[in-house]
Design a protein around this motif. Structure first.
Motif, PDB file in Angstrom:
ATOM      1  N   SER A 512      -4.990 -45.680  34.568  1.00  0.00           N
ATOM      2  CA  SER A 512      -4.082 -46.077  33.497  1.00  0.00           C
ATOM      3  C   SER A 512      -2.676 -45.548  33.751  1.00  0.00           C
ATOM      4  O   SER A 512      -1.692 -46.258  33.517  1.00  0.00           O
ATOM      5  N   LEU A 513      -2.581 -44.318  34.217  1.00  0.00           N
ATOM      6  CA  LEU A 513      -1.253 -43.766  34.511  1.00  0.00           C
ATOM      7  C   LEU A 513      -0.598 -44.503  35.669  1.00  0.00           C
ATOM      8  O   LEU A 513       0.628 -44.707  35.670  1.00  0.00           O
ATOM      9  N   ARG A 514      -1.402 -44.929  36.637  1.00  0.00           N
ATOM     10  CA  ARG A 514      -0.833 -45.712  37.738  1.00  0.00           C
ATOM     11  C   ARG A 514      -0.329 -47.063  37.233  1.00  0.00           C
ATOM     12  O   ARG A 514       0.751 -47.521  37.632  1.00  0.00           O
ATOM     13  N   ALA A 515      -1.105 -47.693  36.331  1.00  0.00           N
ATOM     14  CA  ALA A 515      -0.653 -48.960  35.749  1.00  0.00           C
ATOM     15  C   ALA A 515       0.594 -48.756  34.907  1.00  0.00           C
ATOM     16  O   ALA A 515       1.514 -49.581  34.925  1.00  0.00           O
ATOM     17  N   LEU A 516       0.661 -47.655  34.164  1.00  0.00           N
ATOM     18  CA  LEU A 516       1.849 -47.367  33.351  1.00  0.00           C
ATOM     19  C   LEU A 516       3.068 -47.148  34.223  1.00  0.00           C
ATOM     20  O   LEU A 516       4.168 -47.612  33.908  1.00  0.00           O
TER      21      LEU A 516
END
Length: 814
Positions: A512-516
């Protein structure tokens, strides 16, 4: 001449009030004075009587009091109640008067609590009014009990609301219902503009009405207000629906509950109208071809809550699993066709009907065989593949008799199953690894396998920038929802996850942090992550975070214990996804501050060096409880800092055994780029103190850039302190201005000799000297004399510590 005449007129007016008040007070006090048999106290002074009368009639005399000369007004201020004292603040400042001492006295007398020693109070008026607001809201203070708090002309909540910057909601959401009530409409409007931080502490299970009030409160304070930070503290057994409600509202999602009035701030055009499909995709991110996962997850939660709220029943303890059947029933209750909503529209790279169905999952031990068989018979052959059901976590109580209820009739109407326990043993047939859920059953490339609809009935508004979760255990469902929301939460600037029991859900968090990070306008710059266990070694986890968030400025990460249960190296545990870890070099990042707390065990120095090499902008580094295989490994880390981190200004080591690394410590003290070094409880002088101390002092005398040295907990003793005094000698080029020698077994006679040496060398004021938790109580007279002499050259900070608590430490240094 106008000014003296006006002053004379005001003084005459004040004298008239004084005369009338004196006559009234004298007649009122005559009878008690006659009946007093034993020495009556002296009657109040005329000026005090006058001030009391003025305070009692401020509704009529307020404008006249504001125009009084400063000396007279200064004597009246302590007699006013809090409402007029707050209103007259601006006028008092113009006349050169301060009310801070009055507000501090009010705090001591009415709040009866002492602020933390770490707290620096800049405005006692704001602090008092903020605490007063919270007490009145919770009903923990009686305003009629003190004349300084009671005035019929003012509303306590309304008058103090503009000073509230931080509001705490506790237990069963006390105060939420009162704030959204119509009589407090102006109070809520004021809070929407003044409140910046909203905190939740020790929440318990709440009823439907309280959650509905909280929904309206969050909508106005976050979506239409100025709240930028939401923090949750100490919630041992989170209520899933309430937790998800706080998360989704903080992320900007809004959907009114059943029967709730429309929001007057949302505009007439949007009342009662759901956004169209195009508008919804615009609000929730139009860059993705399919609906955002956060929409689907939040919608299922809201649909379940609407069903329960419509029945007006209090929520029971969460005790069921997430299944496709329960999600479909919730959708039908919300008026949504599951057959239409459970399937996302086909994208350009995936034609309808080309997806291969997945095999039906095996039944779990928590479901009865008859139930699973009957449900499989009812499912048509053309239905969508059923997701793998989530097995239960173990119950914290550990009672086998209350594990699960058998039979189809035992299944609750709740959507979630959550019973949390940290680091427990497995029970047969009860549990499966979190990694299997996070990386297996719930990690399909098509999020529609979760059976979650699109959030087309919701709108997205302003969201917060800081989210903090302290000691809030996250179930798989809650962690999954948080991760989905994070993937598009571009306004988030700081995220703190502290002891949430993520386990292998950390992999989904990293995704999720990579997508963010790939989202346009991502503002996340600070991440604080701490937990008891981690499925990845801490240095591997740090590398993965730095890869996922290359624009991160502040990273604080701590793992208390190495986890055998979640360790991918343990046979039977699913390893992390291949894209999480890798041997490739870390790309250049923007880290400026890195704090790491290590579990026990030797750490591989090359992995830490790889992070440091990629962090060329690093300015502050803190290593807590780090252990290396050899002094050479520690030297390798220090050499990397010198070569690759030339911008490093502050370096801190805590709870590390550096007794065998004295040459490496000297290497650090000779570094001409560092401005502050901390060796806290590092056992520096455990070996060869007689030889090491002179070498250390010589290195410091030749360092002109070092400004601060902190040496707490290193058993320096009197001999070591006197050796350090040579750093401030006349032949020294040191510019040290901050010295921390707390917890170093220093006695009063040694401190006195240290002060005399500083006086002998004529050293000017060099800043701060910290002396906490030393043995200064053994000779109080000598200690006071030493501190008196030291205060002529520096600012001394000490305490009245009882040295008898350190008897064991004293014996070890004899």
């Amino acid at each position: 001449m106008a000014a003296p005449e006006a002053w004379r007129a005001r003084s005459c007016w004040f004298c008239e009030v004084a005369a009338a008040t004196t006559m009234e007070a004298t007649s009122r006090e005559a009878a008690p004075a006659k009946s007093s048999a034993s020495g009556p106290s002296a009657p109040p002074a005329l000026f005090e009587l006058c001030g009391r009368a003025v305070s009692a009639h401020m509704g009529v005399l307020e404008s006249g009091v504001w125009a009084l000369p400063g000396p007279i007004l200064q004597s009246i201020l302590p007699l006013l109640n809090i409402y007029y004292l707050e209103r007259i603040e601006e006028t008092a400042l113009k006349k050169g008067l301060s009310t801070q001492a009055i507000w501090r006295r009010l705090w001591d007398e009415l709040m009866k609590t002492r602020p933390s020693s770490l707290e620096s109070v800049t405005c006692w008026r704001a602090k008092f009014m903020e605490a007063f607001f919270s007490h009145v809201l919770r009903g923990t203070i009686d305003v009629s009990s003190d004349r300084r708090l009671c005035d019929q002309r003012f509303s306590p909540l309304l008058h103090s609301s503009r000073h509230v910057r931080q509001l705490t909601i506790c237990n069963m959401l006390q105060g939420a219902t009162e704030l959204v009530a119509e009589p407090n409409r102006r109070v809520l409007e004021t809070l929407a503009s003044s409140l910046h931080t909203l905190k939740f502490r020790h929440l318990l299970f709440s009823d439907v009405a309280a959650q509905q009030s909280l929904r309206q409160l969050l909508h106005q304070l976050i979506h239409h207000g100025a709240v930028s930070q939401v923090s949750l503290y100490s919630w041992p057994v989170p209520e899933s629906a309430l937790f998800i409600l706080i998360l989704t509202m903080s992320a900007g999602f809004w959907q009114p509950g059943p029967g709730s009035p429309p929001c007057r701030l949302c505009g007439e055009a949007s009342r009662g109208r759901a956004p169209s499909r195009d508008e919804g995709s615009l609000l929730l991110g139009s860059r993705r071809p399919r609906r955002d996962a956060a929409e689907r997850c939040a919608a299922a939660l809201m649909a379940s809550r609407r069903k329960n709220e419509a029945k007006q029943t209090a929520r029971a303890a969460p005790a069921t699993r997430v299944t496709r059947r329960s999600a479909q029933e919730s959708l039908r209750a919300g008026g949504i066709d599951p057959k239409r909503e459970l399937h996302p529209p086909a994208t350009s790279h995936e034609a309808p009907g080309t997806k291969q169905p997945r095999s039906a999952p095996a039944t779990t031990s928590s479901a009865s065989p008859s139930s699973s068989t009957s449900s499989s018979k009812r499912a048509p052959a053309s239905s969508a593949p059923q997701p793998k059901p989530l097995k239960r976590f173990k119950r914290a109580a550990g009672k086998k008799g209350a594990r699960t209820r058998q039979g189809s009739g035992a299944e609750s109407e709740d959507l979630y199953d959550f019973v949390f326990i940290v680091a427990g043993e497995k029970e047969d047939g009860e549990e499966m690894e979190i990694g299997e859920v996070a990386c297996g059953a719930l990690d399909g490339s098509d999020p529609s396998c979760l059976g979650l609809p699109a959030l087309e009935a919701s709108q997205r508004f302003r969201s917060i920038s800081t989210l903090e979760l302290f000691t809030v255990p996250l179930s798989t469902e809650a962690a999954l929802t948080l991760c989905h929301l994070l993937s598009s939460w571009v306004s988030l600037e700081s995220l703190t996850l502290s002891y949430n029991g993520l386990g292998s859900n950390i992999f989904r968090l990293l995704d999720s942090l990579r997508a963010l990070s790939g989202q346009a306008g991502c503002r996340l710059r600070a991440l604080h992550l701490s937990d008891l266990f981690s499925p990845l070694p801490i240095l591997e986890l740090t590398r993965a975070i730095v890869r996922a968030l290359p624009l991160l400025r502040v990273l604080s990460i701590r793992v208390d214990h190495p986890s055998q249960r979640d360790n991918p190296a343990v046979p039977g545990n699913a390893g992390p996804p291949s894209h999480i870890i890798g041997d490739e070099d870390i790309p250049e990042n923007c880290l400026e501050q890195l704090e790491m707390g290590f579990p026990r065990g030797a750490q591989p120095a090359p992995l830490l060096c790889s992070v440091l090499k990629a962090s060329g902008s690093l300015q502050q580094l803190s290593l807590d409880s780090a252990t290396f295989a050899s002094p050479q490994d520690f030297g390798l880390v220090l050499q990397t800092l010198k070569e690759y981190n030339i911008a490093l200004k502050r370096l801190s080591f805590h709870d590390m055994n550096l007794a065998d690394c004295q040459s490496e410590v000297l290497f650090l003290l000779q570094n001409l780029t560092l401005q502050e070094i901390t060796f806290s409880f590092c056992r520096l002088f455990e070996k060869r103190p007689a030889q090491f101390l002179p070498e250390m002092v010589a290195a410091m005398k030749g360092n002109s850039t070092l400004k601060g040295l902190r040496l707490p907990g290193n058993r320096l003793g009197n001999a070591g302190l006197l050796a350090l005094a040579d750093v401030f000698s006349e032949d020294s080029s040191s510019s040290l201005c901050q010295l921390d020698i707390s917890s170093n077994c220093i006695k009063p006679d040694g401190l006195l000799e240290f002060a005399k040496r500083l006086e002998r060398w004529g050293r000017g004021a060099f800043g701060h000297l910290r002396l906490f938790q030393n043995w200064l109580d053994q000779d109080a007279v000598t200690a006071r004399e030493a501190i008196r002499r030291l205060r002529a050259t520096c600012h001394v900070v000490s305490d009245s510590w009882d040295s008898s608590q350190a008897f064991a430490d004293y014996v070890s240094t004899m």
